[in-house]
Write a protein that holds these residues in place. Structure first.
Motif, PDB file in Angstrom:
ATOM      1  N   ASN A   1       1.127  -1.020   0.171  1.00  0.00           N
ATOM      2  CA  ASN A   1       0.139  -0.124   0.159  1.00  0.00           C
ATOM      3  C   ASN A   1       1.162   1.185  -0.350  1.00  0.00           C
ATOM      4  OD1 ASN A   1       1.065  -0.886   2.029  1.00  0.00           O
ATOM      5  ND2 ASN A   1      -1.297  -0.223   3.681  1.00  0.00           N
ATOM      6  N   ARG A   2       2.396   0.611  -0.253  1.00  0.00           N
ATOM      7  CA  ARG A   2       3.618   2.453  -0.004  1.00  0.00           C
ATOM      8  C   ARG A   2       4.085   2.046  -1.484  1.00  0.00           C
ATOM      9  NH1 ARG A   2       6.643   2.327   4.504  1.00  0.00           N
ATOM     10  NH2 ARG A   2       7.563   4.372   3.362  1.00  0.00           N
ATOM     11  N   LEU A   3       2.922   1.072  -2.171  1.00  0.00           N
ATOM     12  CA  LEU A   3       4.251   0.800  -3.317  1.00  0.00           C
ATOM     13  C   LEU A   3       4.241   1.569  -4.623  1.00  0.00           C
ATOM     14  CD1 LEU A   3       6.362  -1.170  -4.871  1.00  0.00           C
ATOM     15  CD2 LEU A   3       4.509  -2.438  -5.748  1.00  0.00           C
ATOM     16  N   GLU A   4       3.284   2.723  -4.024  1.00  0.00           N
ATOM     17  CA  GLU A   4       3.021   3.468  -5.766  1.00  0.00           C
ATOM     18  C   GLU A   4       4.456   5.254  -5.494  1.00  0.00           C
ATOM     19  OE1 GLU A   4      -0.991   4.920  -6.302  1.00  0.00           O
ATOM     20  OE2 GLU A   4      -2.004   2.657  -6.017  1.00  0.00           O
ATOM     21  N   GLU A   5       4.340   5.073  -4.484  1.00  0.00           N
ATOM     22  CA  GLU A   5       4.939   6.445  -4.916  1.00  0.00           C
ATOM     23  C   GLU A   5       6.710   5.896  -4.243  1.00  0.00           C
ATOM     24  OE1 GLU A   5       5.963   6.333   0.804  1.00  0.00           O
ATOM     25  OE2 GLU A   5       3.980   6.147  -0.652  1.00  0.00           O
ATOM     26  N   THR A   6       6.818   4.830  -5.062  1.00  0.00           N
ATOM     27  CA  THR A   6       8.546   4.163  -5.223  1.00  0.00           C
ATOM     28  C   THR A   6       8.461   4.545  -6.888  1.00  0.00           C
ATOM     29  OG1 THR A   6       7.780   2.033  -5.369  1.00  0.00           O
ATOM     30  CG2 THR A   6       8.655   3.484  -3.268  1.00  0.00           C
ATOM     31  N   LEU A   7       7.417   4.897  -7.502  1.00  0.00           N
ATOM     32  CA  LEU A   7       6.960   3.697  -9.108  1.00  0.00           C
ATOM     33  C   LEU A   7       7.257   4.781  -9.864  1.00  0.00           C
ATOM     34  CD1 LEU A   7       5.293   0.506  -8.095  1.00  0.00           C
ATOM     35  CD2 LEU A   7       8.455   0.616  -8.483  1.00  0.00           C
TER      36      LEU A   7
ATOM     37  N   GLY B   1       7.523   7.972 -13.071  1.00  0.00           N
ATOM     38  CA  GLY B   1       8.093   8.098 -13.826  1.00  0.00           C
ATOM     39  C   GLY B   1       8.926   6.431 -14.248  1.00  0.00           C
ATOM     40  N   ARG B   2       8.351   4.953 -14.293  1.00  0.00           N
ATOM     41  CA  ARG B   2       9.321   4.236 -14.055  1.00  0.00           C
ATOM     42  C   ARG B   2       7.874   3.583 -15.671  1.00  0.00           C
ATOM     43  NH1 ARG B   2      11.032  -0.367 -10.316  1.00  0.00           N
ATOM     44  NH2 ARG B   2      10.425  -1.990 -12.541  1.00  0.00           N
TER      45      ARG B   2
ATOM     46  N   ASP C   1      -3.799   5.997 -14.947  1.00  0.00           N
ATOM     47  CA  ASP C   1      -3.441   6.119 -16.479  1.00  0.00           C
ATOM     48  C   ASP C   1      -2.415   7.553 -17.026  1.00  0.00           C
ATOM     49  OD1 ASP C   1      -3.193   5.260 -19.976  1.00  0.00           O
ATOM     50  OD2 ASP C   1      -4.016   7.355 -19.568  1.00  0.00           O
ATOM     51  N   LYS C   2      -3.175   8.688 -16.218  1.00  0.00           N
ATOM     52  CA  LYS C   2      -2.637  10.117 -15.902  1.00  0.00           C
ATOM     53  C   LYS C   2      -1.125   9.908 -14.922  1.00  0.00           C
ATOM     54  CE  LYS C   2      -4.220  14.613 -14.678  1.00  0.00           C
ATOM     55  NZ  LYS C   2      -5.601  14.941 -13.965  1.00  0.00           N
ATOM     56  N   ARG C   3      -1.518   9.489 -13.648  1.00  0.00           N
ATOM     57  CA  ARG C   3      -0.529   9.441 -12.825  1.00  0.00           C
ATOM     58  C   ARG C   3       0.859   8.700 -13.547  1.00  0.00           C
ATOM     59  NH1 ARG C   3      -3.415   6.886  -8.042  1.00  0.00           N
ATOM     60  NH2 ARG C   3      -1.212   6.925  -7.233  1.00  0.00           N
ATOM     61  N   PHE C   4       0.626   7.593 -13.915  1.00  0.00           N
ATOM     62  CA  PHE C   4       1.607   6.178 -15.082  1.00  0.00           C
ATOM     63  C   PHE C   4       2.157   6.804 -16.006  1.00  0.00           C
ATOM     64  CE2 PHE C   4       0.248   4.773 -10.260  1.00  0.00           C
ATOM     65  CZ  PHE C   4       1.564   5.351  -9.995  1.00  0.00           C
ATOM     66  N   ARG C   5       1.008   6.860 -16.647  1.00  0.00           N
ATOM     67  CA  ARG C   5       1.297   6.794 -18.511  1.00  0.00           C
ATOM     68  C   ARG C   5       1.939   5.390 -18.657  1.00  0.00           C
ATOM     69  NH1 ARG C   5      -1.591  10.551 -19.871  1.00  0.00           N
ATOM     70  NH2 ARG C   5      -1.216  13.190 -19.149  1.00  0.00           N
ATOM     71  N   PRO C   6       1.372   4.487 -18.759  1.00  0.00           N
ATOM     72  CA  PRO C   6       1.542   2.853 -19.478  1.00  0.00           C
ATOM     73  C   PRO C   6       1.874   3.366 -21.078  1.00  0.00           C
ATOM     74  CG  PRO C   6      -0.978   2.919 -18.444  1.00  0.00           C
ATOM     75  CD  PRO C   6      -0.238   4.322 -17.931  1.00  0.00           C
TER      76      PRO C   6
END
Length: 203
Positions: free
Chosen positions: A79-85, A87-88, A172-177
């Motif tokens: 539940n804290r993973l998103e903040e580390t990803l 730009g990837r 999609d807006k946050r991580f741009r897959p």
């Protein structure tokens, strides 16, 4: 009765000897080594343990060894993973359900030279289905998953597709897959609307 212990390492030749007193006579070590490798590669661990180690096994199949599953736990809580990803590079996928099954969405981040692979999940279940599952043999887990936010309950007896579509657009807006892949079952209208909104979604 010759059998391996419940906590013995099923891949250890010393364990094989416990269940095979004629190991090296009528049962050849090379044969068991080949069968062990085959079980590991094809997800046949339970067959190996049942037929060669005389162990009772509870699952009809065991595709992933529990040791390997446990080793996938990362240093960052889910539940804290998103903040580390941010730009990837990543890819999205979704499988929609209607009433009784789970609706699942995943963002997969391939490994890089310095970072391991990672995945972000969203799971939805209708409230009526949740109540039925939460009354089953693993009721406590279902309640805990819901309390932790790992499973999202939607009102009524059907999945709220509008909520799912909103989350897809937000991720999609946050991580741009690079692309989204949807299982086509139940998804035709949502895919059309997401593509009309500028997302790159395919069946």
């Amino acid at each position: 009765i010759y059998a391996a212990g419940p906590h013995d390492d099923w891949e250890d030749p010393a364990t094989w000897a416990k269940a095979n007193p004629l190991l090296g006579v009528s049962v050849k070590p090379d044969f068991l080594a080949r069968e062990c490798l085959r079980a590991r590669q094809l997800g046949l661990q339970n067959d190996f343990r049942r037929f060669y180690l005389n162990q009772w096994v509870g699952q009809a199949s065991r595709w992933i060894d529990l040791k390997e599953w446990d080793s996938c736990g990362g240093l960052v809580p889910w539940n804290r993973l998103e903040e580390t990803l941010a730009g990837r590079r990543c890819f999205g996928g979704a499988d929609l359900s209607a009433t009784r099954d789970l609706t699942a969405l995943c963002l997969f981040f391939p490994p890089t030279a310095t970072q391991p692979a990672a995945a972000i999940w969203r799971i939805w279940v209708p409230q009526a289905t949740f109540e039925a599952r939460a009354a089953g043999p693993i009721a406590g887990r279902w309640r805990r998953w819901a309390e932790d936010g790992a499973v999202v309950r939607t009102a009524g007896n059907a999945v709220d597709y509008a909520e799912v579509q909103r989350v897809v657009a937000d991720l999609d807006k946050r991580f741009r897959p690079a692309a989204w892949g949807f299982d086509p079952h139940h998804a035709e209208q949502m895919v059309q609307e997401l593509n009309a909104g500028g997302l790159n979604v395919h069946f």
